[in-house]
Design a protein around this motif. Structure first.
Motif, PDB file in Angstrom:
ATOM      1  N   GLU A 178      45.409  -0.114  15.100  1.00 41.73           N
ATOM      2  CA  GLU A 178      45.546  -0.071  16.558  1.00 41.73           C
ATOM      3  C   GLU A 178      45.047   1.254  17.115  1.00 41.73           C
ATOM      4  OE1 GLU A 178      49.193  -3.041  17.769  1.00 41.73           O
ATOM      5  OE2 GLU A 178      49.566  -0.887  17.727  1.00 41.73           O
ATOM      6  N   ALA A 179      44.502   1.189  18.329  1.00 39.02           N
ATOM      7  CA  ALA A 179      44.080   2.402  19.026  1.00 39.02           C
ATOM      8  C   ALA A 179      44.310   2.198  20.517  1.00 39.02           C
ATOM      9  CB  ALA A 179      42.607   2.693  18.759  1.00 39.02           C
ATOM     10  N   LEU A 180      44.696   3.257  21.183  1.00 34.71           N
ATOM     11  CA  LEU A 180      44.891   3.216  22.634  1.00 34.71           C
ATOM     12  C   LEU A 180      43.784   4.030  23.283  1.00 34.71           C
ATOM     13  CD1 LEU A 180      46.737   2.223  24.937  1.00 34.71           C
ATOM     14  CD2 LEU A 180      47.938   4.404  24.782  1.00 34.71           C
ATOM     15  N   LEU A 181      43.037   3.393  24.187  1.00 37.16           N
ATOM     16  CA  LEU A 181      41.870   4.008  24.805  1.00 37.16           C
ATOM     17  C   LEU A 181      42.020   4.059  26.320  1.00 37.16           C
ATOM     18  CD1 LEU A 181      39.215   1.816  22.929  1.00 37.16           C
ATOM     19  CD2 LEU A 181      40.231   3.961  22.124  1.00 37.16           C
ATOM     20  N   GLN A 182      41.550   5.148  26.903  1.00 35.86           N
ATOM     21  CA  GLN A 182      41.392   5.210  28.358  1.00 35.86           C
ATOM     22  C   GLN A 182      39.899   5.176  28.637  1.00 35.86           C
ATOM     23  OE1 GLN A 182      43.899   7.713  30.790  1.00 35.86           O
ATOM     24  NE2 GLN A 182      42.154   8.305  32.072  1.00 35.86           N
ATOM     25  N   ILE A 183      39.466   4.172  29.398  1.00 38.96           N
ATOM     26  CA  ILE A 183      38.040   3.924  29.580  1.00 38.96           C
ATOM     27  C   ILE A 183      37.712   3.860  31.064  1.00 38.96           C
ATOM     28  CG2 ILE A 183      36.160   2.284  29.149  1.00 38.96           C
ATOM     29  CD1 ILE A 183      37.726   1.356  26.671  1.00 38.96           C
ATOM     30  N   GLN A 184      36.660   4.565  31.444  1.00 36.32           N
ATOM     31  CA  GLN A 184      36.124   4.463  32.805  1.00 36.32           C
ATOM     32  C   GLN A 184      34.765   3.788  32.736  1.00 36.32           C
ATOM     33  OE1 GLN A 184      36.165   8.040  35.117  1.00 36.32           O
ATOM     34  NE2 GLN A 184      35.140   7.120  36.868  1.00 36.32           N
ATOM     35  N   THR A 185      34.606   2.740  33.530  1.00 33.22           N
ATOM     36  CA  THR A 185      33.386   1.948  33.477  1.00 33.22           C
ATOM     37  C   THR A 185      32.787   1.786  34.868  1.00 33.22           C
ATOM     38  OG1 THR A 185      32.487  -0.240  32.937  1.00 33.22           O
ATOM     39  CG2 THR A 185      34.773  -0.166  33.635  1.00 33.22           C
ATOM     40  N   THR A 186      31.478   1.638  34.914  1.00 35.69           N
ATOM     41  CA  THR A 186      30.791   1.411  36.194  1.00 35.69           C
ATOM     42  C   THR A 186      30.730  -0.070  36.541  1.00 35.69           C
ATOM     43  OG1 THR A 186      28.650   1.327  35.041  1.00 35.69           O
ATOM     44  CG2 THR A 186      29.349   3.463  35.934  1.00 35.69           C
ATOM     45  N   ASN A 187      31.242  -0.919  35.652  1.00 30.88           N
ATOM     46  CA  ASN A 187      31.181  -2.361  35.873  1.00 30.88           C
ATOM     47  C   ASN A 187      32.554  -2.966  35.591  1.00 30.88           C
ATOM     48  OD1 ASN A 187      30.407  -4.976  36.244  1.00 30.88           O
ATOM     49  ND2 ASN A 187      28.925  -5.041  34.575  1.00 30.88           N
ATOM     50  N   PRO A 188      33.499  -2.880  36.567  1.00 29.98           N
ATOM     51  CA  PRO A 188      34.873  -3.296  36.301  1.00 29.98           C
ATOM     52  C   PRO A 188      35.130  -4.792  36.466  1.00 29.98           C
ATOM     53  CG  PRO A 188      34.725  -2.395  38.499  1.00 29.98           C
ATOM     54  CD  PRO A 188      33.340  -2.279  37.905  1.00 29.98           C
ATOM     55  N   LEU A 189      34.087  -5.625  36.401  1.00 30.76           N
ATOM     56  CA  LEU A 189      34.301  -7.065  36.473  1.00 30.76           C
ATOM     57  C   LEU A 189      35.182  -7.500  35.299  1.00 30.76           C
ATOM     58  CD1 LEU A 189      30.677  -8.286  37.260  1.00 30.76           C
ATOM     59  CD2 LEU A 189      32.578  -8.151  38.852  1.00 30.76           C
ATOM     60  N   PRO A 190      35.994  -8.554  35.444  1.00 27.85           N
ATOM     61  CA  PRO A 190      36.257  -9.338  36.645  1.00 27.85           C
ATOM     62  C   PRO A 190      37.414  -8.806  37.492  1.00 27.85           C
ATOM     63  CG  PRO A 190      37.299 -10.387  34.801  1.00 27.85           C
ATOM     64  CD  PRO A 190      36.631  -9.149  34.257  1.00 27.85           C
ATOM     65  N   GLN A 250      31.538   3.204  23.124  1.00 29.00           N
ATOM     66  CA  GLN A 250      30.963   4.420  23.698  1.00 29.00           C
ATOM     67  C   GLN A 250      29.466   4.293  23.955  1.00 29.00           C
ATOM     68  OE1 GLN A 250      32.439   7.133  20.617  1.00 29.00           O
ATOM     69  NE2 GLN A 250      33.590   8.246  22.186  1.00 29.00           N
ATOM     70  N   GLU A 251      28.784   3.473  23.169  1.00 22.26           N
ATOM     71  CA  GLU A 251      27.341   3.325  23.294  1.00 22.26           C
ATOM     72  C   GLU A 251      26.923   2.420  24.444  1.00 22.26           C
ATOM     73  OE1 GLU A 251      26.292   1.917  19.446  1.00 22.26           O
ATOM     74  OE2 GLU A 251      26.293   3.921  18.519  1.00 22.26           O
ATOM     75  N   ARG A 252      27.889   1.728  25.074  1.00 22.64           N
ATOM     76  CA  ARG A 252      27.563   0.842  26.182  1.00 22.64           C
ATOM     77  C   ARG A 252      27.205   1.668  27.415  1.00 22.64           C
ATOM     78  NH1 ARG A 252      27.495  -2.111  22.453  1.00 22.64           N
ATOM     79  NH2 ARG A 252      28.102  -4.308  22.389  1.00 22.64           N
ATOM     80  N   ASP A 253      26.132   1.280  28.103  1.00 26.62           N
ATOM     81  CA  ASP A 253      25.657   2.025  29.268  1.00 26.62           C
ATOM     82  C   ASP A 253      26.688   2.057  30.393  1.00 26.62           C
ATOM     83  OD1 ASP A 253      23.248   2.530  28.016  1.00 26.62           O
ATOM     84  OD2 ASP A 253      22.225   0.810  28.916  1.00 26.62           O
ATOM     85  N   SER A 254      27.468   0.994  30.525  1.00 22.15           N
ATOM     86  CA  SER A 254      28.420   0.921  31.640  1.00 22.15           C
ATOM     87  C   SER A 254      29.678   1.754  31.409  1.00 22.15           C
ATOM     88  CB  SER A 254      28.827  -0.537  31.897  1.00 22.15           C
ATOM     89  OG  SER A 254      29.465  -1.088  30.758  1.00 22.15           O
ATOM     90  N   VAL A 255      29.872   2.261  30.178  1.00 23.61           N
ATOM     91  CA  VAL A 255      31.053   3.069  29.875  1.00 23.61           C
ATOM     92  C   VAL A 255      30.739   4.527  30.172  1.00 23.61           C
ATOM     93  CG1 VAL A 255      32.631   3.842  28.066  1.00 23.61           C
ATOM     94  CG2 VAL A 255      31.901   1.448  28.145  1.00 23.61           C
ATOM     95  N   GLU A 256      31.377   5.054  31.231  1.00 29.82           N
ATOM     96  CA  GLU A 256      31.138   6.449  31.626  1.00 29.82           C
ATOM     97  C   GLU A 256      31.890   7.422  30.723  1.00 29.82           C
ATOM     98  OE1 GLU A 256      32.284   6.268  35.810  1.00 29.82           O
ATOM     99  OE2 GLU A 256      30.159   6.495  36.322  1.00 29.82           O
ATOM    100  N   THR A 257      33.184   7.157  30.527  1.00 26.90           N
ATOM    101  CA  THR A 257      33.993   8.018  29.655  1.00 26.90           C
ATOM    102  C   THR A 257      34.921   7.160  28.812  1.00 26.90           C
ATOM    103  OG1 THR A 257      35.753   8.294  31.319  1.00 26.90           O
ATOM    104  CG2 THR A 257      33.967   9.932  31.294  1.00 26.90           C
ATOM    105  N   LEU A 258      35.207   7.635  27.611  1.00 24.64           N
ATOM    106  CA  LEU A 258      36.177   6.991  26.723  1.00 24.64           C
ATOM    107  C   LEU A 258      37.008   8.088  26.080  1.00 24.64           C
ATOM    108  CD1 LEU A 258      35.671   4.095  24.197  1.00 24.64           C
ATOM    109  CD2 LEU A 258      36.849   6.189  23.508  1.00 24.64           C
ATOM    110  N   GLU A 259      38.310   7.988  26.220  1.00 25.25           N
ATOM    111  CA  GLU A 259      39.224   8.939  25.596  1.00 25.25           C
ATOM    112  C   GLU A 259      40.117   8.190  24.614  1.00 25.25           C
ATOM    113  OE1 GLU A 259      41.028  11.922  28.369  1.00 25.25           O
ATOM    114  OE2 GLU A 259      40.073  10.654  29.869  1.00 25.25           O
TER     115      GLU A 259
END
Length: 213
Positions: free
Chosen positions: A76-88, A59-68
């Motif tokens: 184990e954990a299941l996360l939905q993550i939206q990022t501004t840097n989807p490489l590769p 969550q603290e990463r600048d490129s991570v916009e949202t984390l659910e």
């Protein structure tokens, strides 16, 4: 039609590359993803001794916009993550190559399986090079129509994997065919028929791929 297996070096400036390299014991599994030019959304399974500190770190990463956090159980954990840097994954999207899901990421490396045309596979290589993403090709194999027809059905995969998990193929065997059938909730005769067909497909594939005639 080539089938290729690649090992991808995840760039350190991506959140998942940075964290997986810093914590090589962690395991990430990308269940599905929607990459794009400006952002990407992914469904990611995290396996760690204690997922919560890692989730906070993500969550603290600048490129991570949202984390659910969709669910968490033990390690184990299941996360939905939206990022501004989807490489590769941007390389896959630009090349128009279907990427087999899920795929694993650990210690800064991802393992990809792709089946596509020769032209698109070449384009994927070019896109990875253009984005400065290191990779190695483990193998490239040609799959023709007759081979594709012999691939296991979902049901055959389920029964075969259940037999493996139960110890049916170990020496000495740790489970009988009846045990496998009981675990699946089907008749022994049905289990035997599906398993026999699956075994036949696997044997034919092995002969075609590895035995020179």
């Amino acid at each position: 039609m080539p089938h290729a297996k690649l090992t991808i070096d995840i760039p350190d400036h991506t959140w998942i590359g940075d964290i997986s390299t810093a914590h090589p014991e962690l395991s990430f599994q990308v269940i599905t993803s929607i990459p794009g030019e400006g952002s990407g959304i992914g469904l990611v399974r995290l396996t760690a001794a204690d997922p919560l500190p890692i989730i906070t770190e993500i969550q603290e990463r600048d490129s991570v916009e949202t984390l659910e956090l969709l669910w968490k159980h033990d390690d184990e954990a299941l996360l939905q993550i939206q990022t501004t840097n989807p490489l590769p994954l941007l390389a896959v999207w630009r090349a128009g190559v279907p990427l087999k899901m899920p795929f694993d990421i650990q210690d800064g490396e991802a393992t990809w399986d792709v089946t596509t045309s020769t032209t698109r596979l070449s384009s994927l290589r070019d896109q990875l090079d253009d984005l400065g993403i290191g990779f190695s090709i483990e193998h490239v194999r040609e799959i023709d129509a007759s081979q594709a027809d012999r691939l296991l059905t979902d049901r055959q995969q389920e029964v075969l994997l259940a037999a493996v998990d139960a110890g049916y193929y170990r020496a000495p065997r740790e489970a009988t065919l009846g045990d496998v059938a009981d675990g699946l909730g089907v008749a022994t005769a049905t289990c035997s028929d599906v398993l026999h067909r699956a075994e036949g497909h696997v044997i034919h594939w092995f002969v075609d791929e590895h035995v020179a005639v």
